[in-house]
Scaffold this active site. Structure first.
Site: not given
Length: 383
Positions: A125-126, A160, A243
């Site tokens: 994820q950037g 990450s 979510e």
């Protein structure tokens, strides 16, 4: 609030339990991301082959399509079985994939979604930058349009799995002179493209999971933009709709397991006789039970309304801070054994060191308190 389970849901729990009992690997997942990549891909493939990959993904896109209650059951049994974390597959399964499902073209979905579910492609994820961590709207990485390409310059940090990733969900500024949420775009970036430099960051616990990523005239086809130019903020935020209050179920089950282990340890080494230790253990046991009750209440509300509320920030904040208290207690109960702790091994000290990130990653404790104050308590917005 409904905390009961139907006959069908109970049978589903037994199905989950039986499969996990037969399939959870005996070997532990390696701690370092580079060492764990083979393990992560093999476990994801096993989940996929058995129909347990992407439990909240729609069946039309290869997922299991479980109801919210079924997701809760699966996550509870997954944690109880000590099944391994999905590791390097986390971003693709929980962020990149859901974002593509909601916003991507059919061509983009057809190419990327099966590879994510099977563990064949690793995503990172950037989002965060040196000057824009929790404040995503402050990013400065830019994409200049040249013909049918974006030419990207800038940097990201705390990414990450960047050093093992194949693809990145990249949010960048594509409109010259734009400010804050306007002018952002969400693009699929090939992590093997010329001009990308990845510099791994070693954590104080000894593992390498994060990295800095630098972009020097990196070319991304405009066909890799998801949701259209200038719609990056909307695309990034849409992922949150996936979510449904289940995000911390596993952590809560593990917290219950850990408090039971701490009580056993305290009894074995005699520290339970210290009233202060006994009081803290009792308090944390009660807090774990309260946290589970809050989560069930929140999930019941989601089932009723279809949307998670700001109460999720209470659960997130409480889960992360309780986890840190549990880890501190575990280290305290180690006593002299702390001296023999081997740097890089998986033990209570490692959990303690890793736990510092819990109140920082993905939105700091301060951000969560802002949300609670403004959206739940109706306090004025912080400036």
């Amino acid at each position: 609030m409904d905390i009961g389970f139907s006959v069908e849901e109970t049978r589903f729990r037994e199905e989950c339990r039986d499969w996990l009992h037969a399939n959870v690997p005996a070997e532990k997942r390696p701690l370092d991301a580079a060492d764990a990549i083979g393990f992560d891909k093999a476990w994801q493939r096993r989940l996929f082959d058995a129909g347990w990959a992407g439990i909240n993904w729609p069946a039309d896109y290869g997922g299991r399509g479980l109801s919210i209650v079924q997701q809760v059951i699966w996550l509870e049994e997954y944690a109880k079985a000590h099944a391994p974390w999905i590791g390097a597959n986390f971003v693709g399964i929980n962020h990149g994939g859901p974002t593509l499902i909601l916003n991507a073209s059919e061509e983009q979905k057809a190419y990327h979604l099966p590879r994510i579910l099977k563990g064949e492609a690793i995503w990172c994820q950037g989002f965060s930058e040196p000057g824009a961590g929790s404040d995503l709207a402050g990013i400065k990485t830019r994409g200049r349009i040249e013909g049918d390409e974006l030419v990207v310059n800038g940097s990201k940090i705390w990414t990450s799995f960047a050093h093992v990733a194949d693809w990145q969900e990249l949010v960048l500024r594509t409109e010259e002179g734009s400010q804050r949420h306007a002018g952002l775009s969400w693009a699929i970036c090939d992590m093997h493209a010329p001009g990308i430099t990845v510099r791994p960051i070693k954590k104080m616990s000894g593992q390498t999971e994060f990295a800095e990523v630098f972009y020097d005239d990196v070319r991304i086809p405009l066909s890799n933009v998801v949701g259209g130019l200038g719609n990056g903020w909307k695309v990034a935020m849409s992922t949150l709709s996936f979510e449904r209050g289940t995000g911390f179920i596993a952590e809560q089950v593990k917290a219950g397991q850990e408090i039971a282990e701490l009580v056993t340890t305290a009894r074995a080494n005699g520290m339970i006789k210290d009233d202060r230790i006994a009081d803290q253990l009792s308090q944390m046991r009660a807090e774990v039970a309260a946290l589970r009750a809050m989560t069930y209440r929140n999930i019941s509300e989601v089932v009723r309304t279809g949307q998670p509320g700001p109460e999720a920030s209470v659960i997130r904040l409480f889960t992360s801070e309780l986890g840190q208290r549990l880890e501190r207690m575990a280290v305290l109960l180690m006593g002299e054994d702390m001296i023999d702790f081997a740097y890089g091994d998986d033990n209570a000290v490692q959990d303690y060191l890793r736990g510092f990130a819990a109140t920082i990653a993905g939105g700091t404790a301060q951000i969560q308190r802002d949300i609670i104050g403004e959206r739940l308590l109706g306090l004025p917005k912080s400036r």
